[in-house]
Scaffold this active site. Sequence first.
Site, mmCIF file in Angstrom:
data_model
loop_
_atom_site.group_PDB
_atom_site.id
_atom_site.type_symbol
_atom_site.label_atom_id
_atom_site.label_comp_id
_atom_site.label_asym_id
_atom_site.label_seq_id
_atom_site.Cartn_x
_atom_site.Cartn_y
_atom_site.Cartn_z
ATOM 1 N N HIS A 206 50.957 32.257 34.300
ATOM 2 C CA HIS A 206 51.057 31.910 32.877
ATOM 3 C C HIS A 206 49.688 31.362 32.473
ATOM 4 O O HIS A 206 49.384 30.201 32.699
ATOM 5 C CB HIS A 206 52.159 30.840 32.749
ATOM 6 C CG HIS A 206 52.374 30.284 31.399
ATOM 7 N ND1 HIS A 206 53.524 30.535 30.665
ATOM 8 C CD2 HIS A 206 51.640 29.448 30.625
ATOM 9 C CE1 HIS A 206 53.478 29.882 29.521
ATOM 10 N NE2 HIS A 206 52.337 29.209 29.469
ATOM 11 N N CYS A 239 49.899 24.139 23.760
ATOM 12 C CA CYS A 239 50.824 23.032 23.983
ATOM 13 C C CYS A 239 50.311 21.844 23.184
ATOM 14 O O CYS A 239 49.116 21.514 23.260
ATOM 15 C CB CYS A 239 50.874 22.716 25.473
ATOM 16 S SG CYS A 239 51.829 21.244 25.855
#
Length: 306
Positions: A206, A239
């Site tokens: 990822h 994020c």
Amino acid sequence: MNIPRRVNIVEVGPRDGLQNEKTVLTPAQRADLAMRLAGCGLRRIEAGSFVAEKMVPQMAGSAEVFARLKNNSARFSALVPNMRGLEDALRAGVGEVAVFAAASETFSQKNINCSIAESIQRFTQVARAAHDNGAAVRGYISCIAGCPYEGGVKTATVADLAARLVDIGCGEVSLGDTIGVGTVPVVQEAVYAAAKMVDASQLAVHFHDTRGQALVNIRAALEAGVATVDSAVAGLGGCPFAPGAAGNAATEDVVYMLHGMDVATGVDLHPLVDTAWHVSRLLKRAPASRTAHAMAAPTHAGTVQT
Ligand code: HMG
Ligand code: MG
């Protein structure tokens, strides 16, 4: 060189892709995005998260997102940080949940307000309850190549965490370069170390693309035996607790690369590019991927693989 003939893509656009955007999409728009992605042939789609609303308001209403997802051959999953999130996810009919740990103590505190050890305790309970209710469990490890607060992380920490996550019941562990700082040797070291502790078939990668390394790092992970890759349509992502991080590897760039390497994905590139432009218009920005721009050109110049 041992590249898998088929790669499973986990599309994280509706979750990772939207959780840090200024423009907040409605649950109906988020569900529509997930359904469009399923229509492109993506079979695993992370469609939302059941986290504290005050921390990630973009993901509020994930229960409504799941209620709107019609049955089809895609498997939709959700991120859950604790028992409350799991209970909400199960009530919404979610069949696969993902817990998320970090290889850095500071990131763990900032992201989920607990230490790494405390997070594993929580996730042990979450995984057990998820299995009792017939749900599959995936685990993430963030900051495998570096932390926005602490800098370097130890490969041994990544490997130990991978083993712990599998021990507590995660069927798959996704290794996250959350801030996109890793280069080929760094991510390969992390992947090889994790693959000594768990089967490589249980690993995914990822990679956020902050420094343009995501594609080459994915290829390096494939060489190391990984066959599952997370990516986000239009290169969306980030994020809120990883300042400065760019989006994920763009799914359309990953698909273009893999098809060019004769690796099957089951994904249809043309509707995927349309979806990248569709969500980018909703977010009032341009896609981050090169493929979306190249294929939007009138002649599709240079597109040799679809
Ligand atoms: P906390 O403040 O320690 O939790 O946060 P708490 O138990 O003290 O509860 C505080 C409040 O949150 C309470 O509400 C709870 O009810 C509520 P209040 O009484 O103040 O009104 N609450 C919840 N609400 C909804 N759903 C829940 C939930 N739990 C508590 N599940 C907590 C701890 C984990 C909840 C919080 O820190 C949190 O939600 N963190 C999530 C952060 C997040 O979503 N980060 C982004 C995803 S991770 C990522 O992007 C990385 C990844 O992509 C991989 C990579 O790139 O490396 C996966
Ligand atoms: Mg991420």
